[in-house]
Design a protein around this motif. Structure first.
Motif, PDB file in Angstrom:
ATOM      1  N   GLU A 101      -4.468   5.517   0.475  1.00  0.00           N
ATOM      2  CA  GLU A 101      -4.540   4.203  -0.168  1.00  0.00           C
ATOM      3  C   GLU A 101      -5.232   3.185   0.720  1.00  0.00           C
ATOM      4  O   GLU A 101      -6.004   2.339   0.235  1.00  0.00           O
ATOM      5  CB  GLU A 101      -3.122   3.732  -0.506  1.00  0.00           C
ATOM      6  CG  GLU A 101      -3.055   2.369  -1.170  1.00  0.00           C
ATOM      7  CD  GLU A 101      -1.622   1.952  -1.478  1.00  0.00           C
ATOM      8  OE1 GLU A 101      -1.391   0.736  -1.629  1.00  0.00           O
ATOM      9  OE2 GLU A 101      -0.723   2.832  -1.559  1.00  0.00           O
ATOM     10  N   TYR A 102      -4.981   3.273   2.015  1.00  0.00           N
ATOM     11  CA  TYR A 102      -5.543   2.291   2.953  1.00  0.00           C
ATOM     12  C   TYR A 102      -6.739   2.836   3.737  1.00  0.00           C
ATOM     13  O   TYR A 102      -7.203   2.202   4.688  1.00  0.00           O
ATOM     14  CB  TYR A 102      -4.455   1.818   3.926  1.00  0.00           C
ATOM     15  CG  TYR A 102      -3.501   0.820   3.321  1.00  0.00           C
ATOM     16  CD1 TYR A 102      -3.791  -0.539   3.316  1.00  0.00           C
ATOM     17  CD2 TYR A 102      -2.303   1.239   2.729  1.00  0.00           C
ATOM     18  CE1 TYR A 102      -2.918  -1.464   2.759  1.00  0.00           C
ATOM     19  CE2 TYR A 102      -1.420   0.330   2.163  1.00  0.00           C
ATOM     20  CZ  TYR A 102      -1.742  -1.021   2.186  1.00  0.00           C
ATOM     21  OH  TYR A 102      -0.864  -1.933   1.620  1.00  0.00           O
ATOM     22  N   LYS A 315      -2.469  -2.645   8.505  1.00  0.00           N
ATOM     23  CA  LYS A 315      -3.334  -2.851   7.338  1.00  0.00           C
ATOM     24  C   LYS A 315      -2.650  -3.731   6.292  1.00  0.00           C
ATOM     25  O   LYS A 315      -3.252  -4.660   5.737  1.00  0.00           O
ATOM     26  CB  LYS A 315      -3.694  -1.500   6.723  1.00  0.00           C
ATOM     27  CG  LYS A 315      -4.720  -0.707   7.499  1.00  0.00           C
ATOM     28  CD  LYS A 315      -6.126  -1.090   7.080  1.00  0.00           C
ATOM     29  CE  LYS A 315      -7.140  -0.105   7.622  1.00  0.00           C
ATOM     30  NZ  LYS A 315      -8.516  -0.402   7.149  1.00  0.00           N
ATOM     31  N   ALA A 316      -1.380  -3.435   6.009  1.00  0.00           N
ATOM     32  CA  ALA A 316      -0.665  -4.185   4.984  1.00  0.00           C
ATOM     33  C   ALA A 316      -0.453  -5.634   5.414  1.00  0.00           C
ATOM     34  O   ALA A 316      -0.647  -6.565   4.619  1.00  0.00           O
ATOM     35  CB  ALA A 316       0.673  -3.512   4.679  1.00  0.00           C
ATOM     36  N   GLU A 317      -0.061  -5.824   6.673  1.00  0.00           N
ATOM     37  CA  GLU A 317       0.186  -7.191   7.144  1.00  0.00           C
ATOM     38  C   GLU A 317      -1.085  -8.024   7.150  1.00  0.00           C
ATOM     39  O   GLU A 317      -1.040  -9.231   6.909  1.00  0.00           O
ATOM     40  CB  GLU A 317       0.834  -7.172   8.530  1.00  0.00           C
ATOM     41  CG  GLU A 317       2.296  -6.745   8.500  1.00  0.00           C
ATOM     42  CD  GLU A 317       3.013  -7.011   9.818  1.00  0.00           C
ATOM     43  OE1 GLU A 317       2.373  -7.525  10.760  1.00  0.00           O
ATOM     44  OE2 GLU A 317       4.223  -6.714   9.892  1.00  0.00           O
ATOM     45  N   SER A 318      -2.226  -7.386   7.415  1.00  0.00           N
ATOM     46  CA  SER A 318      -3.491  -8.131   7.395  1.00  0.00           C
ATOM     47  C   SER A 318      -3.812  -8.649   6.001  1.00  0.00           C
ATOM     48  O   SER A 318      -4.568  -9.604   5.846  1.00  0.00           O
ATOM     49  CB  SER A 318      -4.636  -7.254   7.906  1.00  0.00           C
ATOM     50  OG  SER A 318      -4.922  -6.203   6.992  1.00  0.00           O
ATOM     51  N   ALA A 319      -3.192  -8.009   4.999  1.00  0.00           N
ATOM     52  CA  ALA A 319      -3.370  -8.454   3.615  1.00  0.00           C
ATOM     53  C   ALA A 319      -2.182  -9.292   3.145  1.00  0.00           C
ATOM     54  O   ALA A 319      -2.047  -9.573   1.952  1.00  0.00           O
ATOM     55  CB  ALA A 319      -3.546  -7.241   2.705  1.00  0.00           C
ATOM     56  N   GLY A 320      -1.291  -9.652   4.085  1.00  0.00           N
ATOM     57  CA  GLY A 320      -0.155 -10.495   3.751  1.00  0.00           C
ATOM     58  C   GLY A 320       1.031  -9.762   3.162  1.00  0.00           C
ATOM     59  O   GLY A 320       1.906 -10.376   2.547  1.00  0.00           O
ATOM     60  N   SER A 321       1.097  -8.449   3.355  1.00  0.00           N
ATOM     61  CA  SER A 321       2.166  -7.645   2.762  1.00  0.00           C
ATOM     62  C   SER A 321       3.084  -7.067   3.836  1.00  0.00           C
ATOM     63  O   SER A 321       2.625  -6.616   4.885  1.00  0.00           O
ATOM     64  CB  SER A 321       1.569  -6.495   1.945  1.00  0.00           C
ATOM     65  OG  SER A 321       2.564  -5.558   1.585  1.00  0.00           O
ATOM     66  N   ASP A 323       4.993  -4.413   3.117  1.00  0.00           N
ATOM     67  CA  ASP A 323       5.389  -3.134   2.508  1.00  0.00           C
ATOM     68  C   ASP A 323       5.727  -2.051   3.520  1.00  0.00           C
ATOM     69  O   ASP A 323       6.507  -1.133   3.224  1.00  0.00           O
ATOM     70  CB  ASP A 323       4.258  -2.613   1.601  1.00  0.00           C
ATOM     71  CG  ASP A 323       4.182  -3.338   0.274  1.00  0.00           C
ATOM     72  OD1 ASP A 323       5.118  -4.098  -0.040  1.00  0.00           O
ATOM     73  OD2 ASP A 323       3.182  -3.133  -0.447  1.00  0.00           O
TER      74      ASP A 323
END
Length: 354
Positions: A101-102, A315-321, A323
């Motif tokens: 996914e990433y 990766k998720a935190e860089s997109a504000g997540s 998860d």
């Protein structure tokens, strides 16, 4: 009365004004939070499990130059596991859909421990500073290391999650026991067993430990305001250790996604999970905990699980997540407010400050 006497004894033992100990929280704080709490009259804590020796020396030097008040320096005491290629491959296979996914190449992710236990090298650095308290999680270090710490005058605290662990700690020379209830955020201090059914709430555990040991007992888990502090001391606690309530303080280094979660209703749903490090720890339930289940047998032994999930988190935190982030949080986040740590410390002390 017994609780008040114990509280005074611990405060006199450490030379602190308030029966408030800021829980050491690796990954979300440095010396700034510890300094603020100590200078407000409590006992500030510096977590060192994720620090290099040089970073630890730098943080301790910062504390020494900015306060002469007592502080606590905290370490993990886990045994480093032998890496298993088969288990690591199984864990990465479980994470494979998320890697796709990433667009992450799982073969390029290094394997690393993430956290180190207390060692002779760490003791060498620590001896330069001789903190008032050295505390341990997951049991205690070797007798030789214990003797070194006691030799330069530091008091030793350690976490117990059961009566049996409290007795063991007393028998092995600690100066105070931290009774960690199951409500507490972050890693469980469990070390005599891996059976999570042995874990009980703070206000069930605290009076049992108080009856069974002669040492001062510090209550930890689910305490978020002055009423909780007063209740713990009434049940025999010499002091309380508070963590979650400090996570929104400006002195904490809590990440933006973690802060956002702490300000939301997501704090109403926490669970014990081993997905992020390999040991059970309480955090806000997020996507990976829901989809894989909070406890998984596929996860490598602590602390080897951290490397495989780290790039997903980034990766998720860089997109504000959040998860894939360990959103550590106790079951009672009601006292978690974006106010200065000194103000929070004084508020927690309540009537004992007056």
């Amino acid at each position: 009365m017994r609780g008040i006497i114990r509280s005074m004894t611990l405060q006199q033992l450490l030379g602190i004004e308030l029966p408030i100990i800021q829980a050491p929280m690796a990954g979300v704080q440095g010396s700034a939070l510890a300094l603020a709490v100590s200078n407000a009259g409590g006992l500030g804590s510096l977590p060192c499990a994720m620090l290099s020796l040089q970073a630890m020396r730098s943080e301790l030097a910062a504390i020494r130059t900015k306060t002469d008040k007592p502080t606590n320096v905290n370490f993990f005491c886990h045994s480093q596991p032998t890496a298993s290629a088969e288990r690591e491959a199984g864990w990465r296979a479980a994470l494979a859909p998320y890697y796709r996914e990433y667009a992450i190449d799982s073969g390029a992710i290094p394997v690393g421990p993430g956290r180190s236990p207390f060692s002779a090298e760490a003791a060498d650095v620590l001896e330069e500073f001789k903190p008032a308290v050295v505390s341990f999680h997951f049991g205690l270090p070797s007798a030789d290391l214990m003797a070194r710490v006691k030799g330069w005058g530091s008091k030793i605290f350690a976490s117990a999650t059961t009566v049996e662990e409290a007795r063991w700690l007393e028998a092995h020379g600690v100066d105070a026991v931290i009774a960690q209830g199951v409500e507490a955020g972050g890693h469980r201090g469990i070390f005599l067993s891996d059976d999570l059914t042995t874990q009980v709430g703070t206000f069930a555990l605290l009076p049992q430990i108080v009856r069974q040991v002669k040492l001062p007992v510090i209550a930890a888990g689910g305490i978020a305001d002055a009423r909780g502090v007063a209740a713990a001391i009434e049940l025999g606690a010499a002091a309380v250790q508070v963590g979650t309530a400090y996570l929104l303080c400006p002195e904490a280094t809590t990440s933006p996604v973690h802060r956002a979660a702490l300000k939301s209703e997501a704090t109403h749903h926490t669970a014990l999970t081993n997905l992020f490090t390999g040991r059970p720890a309480r955090g806000i339930v997020n996507r990976i905990m829901k989809e894989l289940g909070p406890i998984s047998s596929a996860v490598p032994a602590f602390p080897l699980a951290t490397s495989a999930i780290a790039p997903l988190r980034a990766k998720a935190e860089s997109a504000g997540s959040g998860d894939f982030s360990p959103l550590w949080c106790g079951q009672n986040a009601s006292g978690c407010r974006p106010i200065p740590a000194a103000e929070l410390t004084r508020a927690l002390a309540g009537e004992y400050r007056r």
